[in-house]
Design a protein around this motif. Sequence first.
Motif, short mmCIF file in Angstrom:
data_model
loop_
_atom_site.label_atom_id
_atom_site.label_comp_id
_atom_site.label_asym_id
_atom_site.label_seq_id
_atom_site.Cartn_x
_atom_site.Cartn_y
_atom_site.Cartn_z
N GLU A 302 -81.06 -96.77 -30.38
CA GLU A 302 -79.72 -97.23 -30.74
C GLU A 302 -79.80 -98.56 -31.49
O GLU A 302 -80.56 -99.46 -31.12
N LEU A 303 -79.03 -98.65 -32.56
CA LEU A 303 -78.90 -99.91 -33.29
C LEU A 303 -77.90 -100.77 -32.54
O LEU A 303 -76.71 -100.44 -32.45
N THR A 304 -78.36 -101.88 -31.96
CA THR A 304 -77.49 -102.69 -31.10
C THR A 304 -77.00 -103.97 -31.76
O THR A 304 -75.99 -104.53 -31.33
N ASN A 305 -77.69 -104.43 -32.81
CA ASN A 305 -77.26 -105.67 -33.45
C ASN A 305 -77.81 -105.74 -34.87
O ASN A 305 -78.89 -105.19 -35.17
N ILE A 306 -77.06 -106.40 -35.74
CA ILE A 306 -77.50 -106.64 -37.12
C ILE A 306 -77.22 -108.09 -37.45
O ILE A 306 -76.12 -108.59 -37.22
N GLU A 307 -78.22 -108.77 -38.00
CA GLU A 307 -78.05 -110.14 -38.47
C GLU A 307 -78.43 -110.19 -39.94
O GLU A 307 -79.42 -109.58 -40.36
N ARG A 308 -77.62 -110.91 -40.70
CA ARG A 308 -77.92 -111.09 -42.12
C ARG A 308 -78.89 -112.25 -42.28
O ARG A 308 -78.68 -113.34 -41.73
N LYS A 309 -80.00 -112.02 -43.01
CA LYS A 309 -80.98 -113.06 -43.24
C LYS A 309 -81.36 -113.06 -44.72
O LYS A 309 -82.03 -112.15 -45.20
N GLU A 310 -80.86 -114.09 -45.44
CA GLU A 310 -81.05 -114.18 -46.88
C GLU A 310 -80.56 -112.90 -47.54
O GLU A 310 -79.39 -112.54 -47.41
N ASP A 311 -81.41 -112.14 -48.21
CA ASP A 311 -80.97 -110.92 -48.90
C ASP A 311 -81.38 -109.66 -48.14
O ASP A 311 -81.53 -108.59 -48.71
N SER A 312 -81.54 -109.80 -46.83
CA SER A 312 -81.95 -108.66 -46.02
C SER A 312 -81.20 -108.65 -44.70
O SER A 312 -80.31 -109.46 -44.45
N HIS A 313 -81.56 -107.66 -43.83
CA HIS A 313 -80.94 -107.53 -42.52
C HIS A 313 -82.02 -107.47 -41.45
O HIS A 313 -83.05 -106.85 -41.64
N VAL A 314 -81.75 -108.14 -40.34
CA VAL A 314 -82.62 -108.03 -39.17
C VAL A 314 -81.91 -107.10 -38.17
O VAL A 314 -80.82 -107.42 -37.69
N LEU A 315 -82.52 -105.96 -37.90
CA LEU A 315 -81.94 -104.95 -37.02
C LEU A 315 -82.55 -105.06 -35.63
O LEU A 315 -83.77 -105.18 -35.49
N THR A 316 -81.69 -105.01 -34.61
CA THR A 316 -82.17 -104.92 -33.24
C THR A 316 -82.02 -103.48 -32.78
O THR A 316 -80.91 -102.93 -32.78
N LEU A 317 -83.15 -102.87 -32.40
CA LEU A 317 -83.18 -101.46 -32.03
C LEU A 317 -83.58 -101.32 -30.57
O LEU A 317 -84.47 -102.03 -30.10
N TYR A 318 -82.92 -100.40 -29.88
CA TYR A 318 -83.18 -100.23 -28.44
C TYR A 318 -83.56 -98.79 -28.16
O TYR A 318 -82.76 -97.87 -28.35
N GLN A 319 -84.82 -98.57 -27.72
CA GLN A 319 -85.27 -97.24 -27.30
C GLN A 319 -84.90 -97.11 -25.83
O GLN A 319 -85.54 -97.65 -24.95
N TYR A 320 -83.83 -96.35 -25.59
CA TYR A 320 -83.23 -96.43 -24.26
C TYR A 320 -83.95 -95.63 -23.19
O TYR A 320 -83.74 -95.87 -21.99
N GLU A 321 -84.82 -94.71 -23.53
CA GLU A 321 -85.63 -94.06 -22.49
C GLU A 321 -86.73 -95.00 -22.00
O GLU A 321 -87.03 -95.04 -20.81
N GLN A 322 -87.32 -95.75 -22.92
CA GLN A 322 -88.36 -96.71 -22.54
C GLN A 322 -87.77 -98.03 -22.06
O GLN A 322 -88.44 -98.79 -21.36
N GLY A 323 -86.53 -98.30 -22.49
CA GLY A 323 -85.93 -99.59 -22.16
C GLY A 323 -86.53 -100.73 -22.95
O GLY A 323 -86.63 -101.85 -22.46
N ILE A 324 -86.94 -100.46 -24.21
CA ILE A 324 -87.63 -101.46 -25.02
C ILE A 324 -86.79 -101.80 -26.25
O ILE A 324 -86.28 -100.90 -26.94
N TYR A 325 -86.67 -103.12 -26.54
CA TYR A 325 -86.02 -103.59 -27.76
C TYR A 325 -87.08 -103.89 -28.81
O TYR A 325 -88.20 -104.31 -28.49
N GLU A 326 -86.71 -103.71 -30.08
CA GLU A 326 -87.62 -104.05 -31.18
C GLU A 326 -86.80 -104.52 -32.37
O GLU A 326 -85.67 -104.07 -32.59
N LYS A 327 -87.38 -105.44 -33.14
CA LYS A 327 -86.73 -105.94 -34.35
C LYS A 327 -87.32 -105.23 -35.57
O LYS A 327 -88.51 -104.90 -35.60
#
Length: 429
Positions: A302-327
């Motif tokens: 699941e895409l849980t958060n988006i932050e704008r950084k210069e000319d790109s996006h930092v996405l926060t992703l959550y694999q909910y079966e593992q319970g792990i977040y990744e950028k």
Amino acid sequence: MEQRDILDVIGVGIGPFNLGLAALLEKTECTYKCFEQKPTFDWHPGMLLEGTTLQVPFMADLVTMVDPASPYSFLNYLHEHERLYQFYFFERFHIPRHEYNHYCQWVANSLKGLQFSSEVKTITLHTEGDTYYEVTVQQGEADKTYYSRHVVMGVGTQPIIPKDFQRMYSDQLYHSAHYKMKREQTLQARSITVVGSGQSAAEIVYDLLQQQSERKYELSWYTRSKGFYPMEYSKLGLEHFSPDYTHYFYHLEQEKKEQALKNQALLYKGISFKTISDIYDLLYERTIGGQKTPIKIQALTELTNIERKEDSHVLTLYQYEQGIYEKAVSDMVIMATGYQNTIPSFLEGMKPYLQLADHGQLEIDEQYKVKTSVEGASLFIQNGEIHTHGVGAPDLGLGAYRNAAIINQIAGKEVYTLYKRNVFQQFGF
């Protein structure tokens, strides 16, 4: 007293469903006008990609399922364009999406009751003496009022981006509905992420994969769904898109309806077998000789958060079966997150008369009439009744049937014959 020209019916919106309504009305003596705010007919222009097809057979045109002899059928369109033999040798039931759009434009250009660049602003009810609707339409700089005994709403659905990310909307983060218009800009990015697991997401991913070798961008595809599953396309499964199932579904209790819809997602939200196969075959070819897989594909995420950084996006992703977040970092983000029905703003003046369900949606009777406290003037709906009529509401194959049911009521007689039995299976006792 002012003498008013009162039409039999006004259609609000000119998508395939109200376009079909107008085509089928030509066989009647009913007077009508249909209004559309866009300047021309254009069906999902952002997804008219080369090589894409309708997901329903060509018989799901505007008229054939209730009037196969109509001059507005797809086969007559081919005849008029001298393409019958080419289609005969084409040997496919599912036609190019671009050709379906051109067919609809041909029908639209053949009907005199359609008015484009015309936005319906308000609908109010006249109840002094005779009962009819007053419809205010903005045409150019001026507003004009039309009168009608019946109104058919066919305004379609709206692209939806999750509420948390709507503030981020830009040329670099947009809905899949606008992909074709933004495609060239998208192809110039260094990294692209597609979010969603339906047909639109898969078609965009396949298109991007085809261009990736030349453009050299990174490509990612995420969905919070449990997998990238095929749409149900067995013949008995397809019988859910029939008048018989619609009748069965309509008479279920509301709680049962909601549960059924949750369990039927793959009847209309999955990916076609062909598109999945095309993607897989391309990945297989691209990885010959130990080459790196050219895309990151991940479900249960699941895409849980988006932050704008210069000319790109930092996405926060959550694999909910593992319970792990990744950028993850991505220049472009394409949200293939579906569509939703809304109650149109032009119905504001009708609120005192409308009957709403507990969840705030319109109450609709089995014959597609919005339930109101009004006698003698009907308000019908096209593709806004999935909560009452089931998965067939947005299906093109049921459009002609629904229009025939509406026209028979407007005309006050059986203009079009509607069969009571259309499929082999029974859905209940």
